[in-house]
Motif scaffolding. Structure first.
Motif, short mmCIF file in Angstrom:
data_model
loop_
_atom_site.label_atom_id
_atom_site.label_comp_id
_atom_site.label_asym_id
_atom_site.label_seq_id
_atom_site.Cartn_x
_atom_site.Cartn_y
_atom_site.Cartn_z
N SER A 178 0.94 -1.02 -0.14
CA SER A 178 -0.16 -0.01 0.12
C SER A 178 0.93 1.11 0.06
O SER A 178 1.63 1.57 0.82
N ASN B 232 1.07 5.25 -0.48
CA ASN B 232 0.24 6.41 -0.66
C ASN B 232 0.99 7.77 -1.04
O ASN B 232 2.24 7.67 -0.60
N THR C 164 -11.69 9.47 -2.31
CA THR C 164 -10.90 8.23 -1.86
C THR C 164 -9.90 8.65 -0.91
O THR C 164 -9.06 7.95 -0.54
N SER D 12 -4.11 12.63 0.79
CA SER D 12 -3.40 11.54 0.77
C SER D 12 -4.16 10.31 0.05
O SER D 12 -5.14 10.18 0.50
N ASP E 271 -4.41 6.74 -2.45
CA ASP E 271 -3.70 5.25 -2.42
C ASP E 271 -3.05 5.19 -3.93
O ASP E 271 -3.94 5.27 -4.92
N THR F 256 2.92 -0.25 7.91
CA THR F 256 1.61 -0.05 8.30
C THR F 256 1.42 0.34 9.68
O THR F 256 1.72 -0.58 10.51
N HIS G 20 1.66 8.74 5.62
CA HIS G 20 0.67 9.28 4.87
C HIS G 20 -0.77 8.41 5.42
O HIS G 20 -0.50 7.26 5.82
N ASN H 251 -4.66 6.76 5.74
CA ASN H 251 -5.25 6.06 4.83
C ASN H 251 -6.94 6.14 5.33
O ASN H 251 -7.01 6.30 6.39
N HIS I 98 -2.37 4.38 8.71
CA HIS I 98 -1.25 5.09 8.16
C HIS I 98 -0.13 4.32 7.26
O HIS I 98 0.27 3.27 8.10
N THR I 99 0.39 4.74 6.22
CA THR I 99 1.57 4.00 5.68
C THR I 99 2.70 4.58 6.17
O THR I 99 2.75 6.20 5.97
#
Lengths: 451, 451
Positions: free
Chosen positions: B60, B62, B85, B116, B118, B205, B234, B236, B241-242
């Motif tokens: 994932s 972003n 999104t 932010s 994806d 993550t 970032h 989600n 968060h990534t």
């Protein structure tokens, strides 16, 4: 990783051999030196054997051999033989637009000279001597297609078939567009930079006169500096000179504008009227010779573990304006061989040390070679420049070990390039400080005299 | 050379089609836009269709969508759909080593925010919309093998067979290691530079809490700046968060030193003690995710005649520290499309103009992205930096059109990058001069008071 002979399977004899990619100057020199030291060497060259071509099939390219290159040739016992084919260049003759000339010696005595040599002749000599060793094999028409470093395998294409070999280790001496470099660095975090000069070059021959004598001073490099373009010539033993015209690719009076023979004639007449009568075959030669491009390249990661290492243009191509392309490549070879002699069973360390010790100097040479383009084109036309050169020579004569002009350090010593540049900077500071002090003293004296 | 439809043979329908190499973000956006404009487009992507993968098969990743990217998405009518999104990031939260935090707004109002998004989701959306056009074909598992520009021919390898096509013209959108760039520039005098950062990155993550809520402020980018390393996150939509950890490849506390799970745990505890309790699956994630490298590339000669042109990372990859990789690639596309609309039958001029107008700005972005690495790691820890940021925001509120902080110009406007940098420099000079003047006035006042 430590190299050990235990790692090598004896099943395949190829595994014990060193592969050199490229039979150019650096590749042939290394092939000879390693053979002399008892190594078994395979040299793979994508072109056919240059010795099979007639002497004048290729272009006659000559180069200025200086100290660093001489040191390497001496180490393989060929210096004397090479010098026999060379023409001494004691200095440079600068040809001004009005036809007048000025001579600048390359050094303070007869030891500080350059030697103009024929590139092909030197290459052939190195190959001839290499081939005398039974453990050396030259493989022409072998183009490197891929190098799988994890499998330690090289793949060549040879006249329609694929040849696969697994050498003990590999030297990439395959020039500025080195396939070995690309393959070896694949997937590594290797920085790389290539930069083209906006000027191209064309080589022409200035034939000897009907009496077989050179029509200009033989024992010198000649320069016709113009801001917009530049001719440089290297002498040949037969009294001819190889002229190289440097000219922008694009814009006014550029290669791009030269569509007809008349255009060429007009350009040469405009900038080099003194050369016109000496070049009767100009237009015929012009068509035969291609326009070349000049490139500077830099990279890091010159080696991969204990398996592969790069030398010469494959890791640092420079512009030719300091005459150090071949000399620096030969110095690479000399240094690599010296490090190898110190630790013949620890190749990974040898290769790493070689890059660590060498790269900052070849980076410095890249800069110096760029700067010397300006010097050759523009500075040599300035009286200040000549006064400064004279002062340099004078100081060098007064303090032969303490004061060394930059050119002297680069061409006539083996002081590492970056050190030479740094030392020249310090000398510049001394001169600048000295000049300022003199002007101050003159000022003070004038004020005192007037008061 | 002037492009004219007369030059195109009608024998092969393929000749009238545009080929796009790469179905990443820039390639898919261009495919959609050109389709909307009535062009027939073939997209060749070396990987398989990303939409066939399960949502969580890939990593994932972003990205922060800002003004330049939004402008391009608006031009294909997808901005609203994309923003649905996205998670708004109103500013950044800086996490200090002692666990304290500081919030910095990205702009002066709700319009000056980042989004932010994806990466995979956006890519899939662009592909879905493109595919609605009957003249668009997506060719997955097509790896570009060679581009023969003189024959205007592309060769792909596709599941063991070779596919040859002769498109009318080609867009290279195949990323930092672009094969199209290498093929197109072969034999040209193209300068090229690639530089790797000595730091790598690993994505992890930060899961949402058991209540489905984010465990840190959701509507922000989070930064854990340490001189030696850096975490950035970032958000989600699902409350996770990534996180991206940036760490040197070599040396003390580097990726190289992390041999065991215990080593990883010790490093995270040492530099990011506040993150440890939030990352229960740290070690399990660590093993699953690879370490990535970061590269800056620059080149000239972005096009070949009226046949090929490059966009995005294929001609200018930048470090991610200004969050402008995707945004600048989208801006490339937007500009190329705008120029194409002006002169649809003169592609050679369109391509040349595109490079002339664009390259100095992407070069500026490369520098800005390098500088922002220092800002994110070090400067954000300094009180001076925060005072300066506050002053910038204050001046921007007082003089909204005359005073624009650098970050505002890059993220919230479409002022070309080099102009933004120049304007920021002038503003810096004003502040430096102003501070000096204030110190002088204070000094004079003190002296006057004392006398």
């Amino acid at each position: 990783m430590t190299y050990s002979t235990n790692n090598i399977s004896t099943e395949h004899i190829e595994k014990k051999r060193i592969a050199i990619i490229g039979a150019g100057l650096a590749g042939s020199l290394l092939a000879l030196k390693l053979s002399q030291q008892g190594y078994a060497v395979d040299v793979y060259e994508r072109r056919s054997d240059p010795r099979a071509l007639s002497a004048h099939a290729g272009r006659s390219i000559n180069l200025g051999l200086s100290k660093r290159g001489m040191q390497a040739l001496a180490s393989v016992g060929l210096l004397e033989e090479v010098l026999k084919t060379a023409v001494v260049m004691r200095g440079r003759v600068i040809h001004f637009p009005d036809g007048s000339t000025k001579y600048q010696a390359y050094g303070k005595n007869d030891n500080e000279v350059l030697h103009s040599i024929d590139r092909n002749e030197l290459n052939n000599l190195l190959l001839d001597h290499s081939e005398q060793y039974k453990d050396l094999k030259l493989h022409f028409n072998h183009k490197l297609v891929s190098a799988e470093k994890t499998k330690r395998l090289l793949e060549f294409s040879n006249e329609g078939r694929v040849v696969t070999v697994t050498p003990a280790w590999v030297i990439g001496a395959d020039g500025a567009f080195s396939t070995m470099r690309k393959e070896m660095q694949y997937g590594e975090r290797a920085d790389y930079q290539q930069e083209y000069l906006e000027w191209g070059y064309k080589e022409l021959t200035l034939e000897a006169g009907s009496d077989g004598q050179s029509v200009i001073e033989l024992s010198a490099l000649h320069v016709w500096p113009r801001n917009h373009c530049l001719f440089v010539s290297h002498p040949n033993l037969d009294g001819s000179h190889t002229l190289t015209l440097f000219l922008p690719f694009k814009g006014a009076d550029s290669f791009q504008c030269l569509h007809t023979p008349a255009d060429v004639r007009v350009l040469i007449d405009k900038y080099f009227p003194d050369l016109t009568p000496l070049l009767p075959s100009l237009l015929e030669q012009w068509d035969r010779h291609p326009v070349g491009a000049l490139i500077t390249t830099r990279t890091n990661q010159w080696s991969f573990e204990d398996w592969a290492v790069l030398v010469g243009d494959a890791c640092h191509a420079v512009y030719p304006f300091f005459g150090q392309g071949m000399n620096s490549a030969f110095e690479d070879c000399y240094m690599l061989i010296a490090l190898l002699a110190e630790r013949p069973t620890d190749l990974a360390t040898v290769f790493k040390t070689y890059e660590e010790k060498r790269r900052l100097h070849t980076d410095a040479l890249a800069e110096l070679s760029k700067q010397n383009f300006t010097e050759l084109r523009q500075k040599v036309q300035s009286p200040w420049f000549h006064a400064r050169k004279k002062l340099d020579v004078l100081l060098n004569k007064l303090f032969p070990s303490a004061w060394l002009p930059l050119y002297t350090m680069i061409a006539h010593t083996t002081i590492p390039y970056a050190e030479a540049r740094e030392r020249a900077r310090r000398q510049d500071n001394v001169i600048n400080f000295g000049s300022a002090a003199i002007f101050c003293l003159i000022g003070i004296s004038v004020v005192m005299l007037l008061s």
